[in-house]
Motif scaffolding. Sequence first.
Motif, short mmCIF file in Angstrom:
data_model
loop_
_atom_site.label_atom_id
_atom_site.label_comp_id
_atom_site.label_asym_id
_atom_site.label_seq_id
_atom_site.Cartn_x
_atom_site.Cartn_y
_atom_site.Cartn_z
N LEU A 352 88.57 -11.14 72.06
CA LEU A 352 88.77 -10.68 70.68
C LEU A 352 87.48 -10.15 70.07
O LEU A 352 87.47 -9.73 68.91
N GLY A 353 86.39 -10.20 70.84
CA GLY A 353 85.12 -9.68 70.35
C GLY A 353 84.09 -10.73 70.00
O GLY A 353 83.01 -10.39 69.49
N GLY A 373 92.12 -7.54 67.61
CA GLY A 373 93.25 -8.11 68.31
C GLY A 373 93.32 -7.69 69.77
O GLY A 373 92.90 -6.59 70.13
N ALA A 374 93.86 -8.59 70.60
CA ALA A 374 93.98 -8.32 72.04
C ALA A 374 94.95 -9.33 72.63
O ALA A 374 95.23 -10.36 72.02
N ALA A 390 91.60 -17.39 65.32
CA ALA A 390 90.81 -16.16 65.45
C ALA A 390 91.67 -14.94 65.17
O ALA A 390 91.22 -13.98 64.51
N ALA A 391 92.91 -14.96 65.63
CA ALA A 391 93.79 -13.82 65.45
C ALA A 391 94.12 -13.58 63.98
O ALA A 391 94.38 -12.44 63.57
N GLU A 395 91.31 -7.74 63.46
CA GLU A 395 91.94 -6.49 63.06
C GLU A 395 92.99 -6.10 64.10
O GLU A 395 92.73 -6.09 65.30
N GLY A 396 94.18 -5.81 63.64
CA GLY A 396 95.23 -5.40 64.55
C GLY A 396 96.03 -6.56 65.09
O GLY A 396 96.06 -7.64 64.51
N GLU A 397 96.67 -6.32 66.22
CA GLU A 397 97.64 -7.25 66.78
C GLU A 397 97.05 -8.08 67.92
O GLU A 397 96.36 -7.55 68.79
#
Length: 429
Positions: A352-353, A373-374, A390-391, A395-397
């Motif tokens: 997720l970074g 997101g990942a 974390a999700a 950003e995103g899904e």
Amino acid sequence: MDRIRIVGGRELNGVIPISGAKNAALPLMIASLLTPETLTLENVPDLADVNRLLRILGNHGVDHMVEGRRFGDSPDASRTIRLSARDIVDTTAPYELVSKMRASFWVVAPLLARMGEAKVSLPGGCAIGTRPVDLLIMALEKLGAKVEIEAGYVHATAPKGLRGAEIEFPKVTVGGTHTAMMAAATAQGATRILNAAREPEVVDLAACLNKMGAKISGAGRSEIEIEGVGRLNGARHRVLPDRIEAGTYAIAAAMAGGDVLLAGAEAGALQNALDALVAAGAQVAVSNEGVRVKRNGAGLSPVDVETAPFPGFPTDLQAQFMALMTRAKGDSRITETIFENRFMHVQELARLGARIRLEGDVALVEGVERLEGAPVMATDLRASVSLVIAALAAEGETMVNRVYHLDRGFERLEAKLSGCGAVIERLSS
């Protein structure tokens, strides 16, 4: 296999009711083996581990009746379970049952105490370290049991009954303390447990055993005294609120921002974690309703934590707090002192970074400005919910796979989070 889809970037605002504690409910259910009378447990969470333990207890002859939600009840209404072990039909706990949940190994204590014999498979459970049962076996031997390891099974016998003794644990062990208390409750004479675990779940078990007629004093302190009684009776007991669930949602609120009331949470059971959240920049207020956690969007500050037995920072909140620290403005150190191999969530957070470097039992977390997101994969119960946290801020899904781990310890997680504004849904394959 089910997955959970999360779209990050939404604040959490609202009320999250805290369920009964899994880590209290399991030993309480096992204690039903100590009496032929009915033990009624209120506020029992509807979790995979609880339902699995019902099947294991049924293998020994325990009848159970679940009182679910009645018409008109809130979806958050808790369950009551009645457990009756009038006749123990089998003192063997087979591998195919015990291997799926290590807490089920604790049946060895009440079976041995009541029947004079128990044959229990060596346990399985989460892949977060060896978590050996040698201290549990030591406690039983101190109480006069003869214990042998045979083909992967612990075979314990005490045909003349157990006898009170002094049990000093070389290190704090919750499972060992649970086991020693259950075994000593009906032993002949007095027992002293030294270096006992002080967790609220230990106190809850002692309170229930005392309602059943046991004579236990000192639970919650490092020395517990038990005067053995001839037999135990039935009782009614309410499972205490889940401090790990409360701490998890408190961290989630700090991560996503917003204003969340954790209804029914007991602040004293997670004070160390709440102190860490305040240091990170969250606002925490305690009332008769529970614990309220706010964060107004200001940046998170880095905080160093080290896991420790209660009342220290809980190991079961380490992964969640690490997820929070991935967004801190600076570097933090998270030291795991309880379990080896409990950093398996690090590689998934990195997807997720997150920037995390491991040095032995220390995780060095360099806060980043944003997560993305990942697809990620859960490796154990607490690691899986750290990915959810974390999700919420990514950003995103994000798609969390292997969520059966979550079902072991979090009741209605998606509903509780979505009720506060999170975009989260379960996808069944």
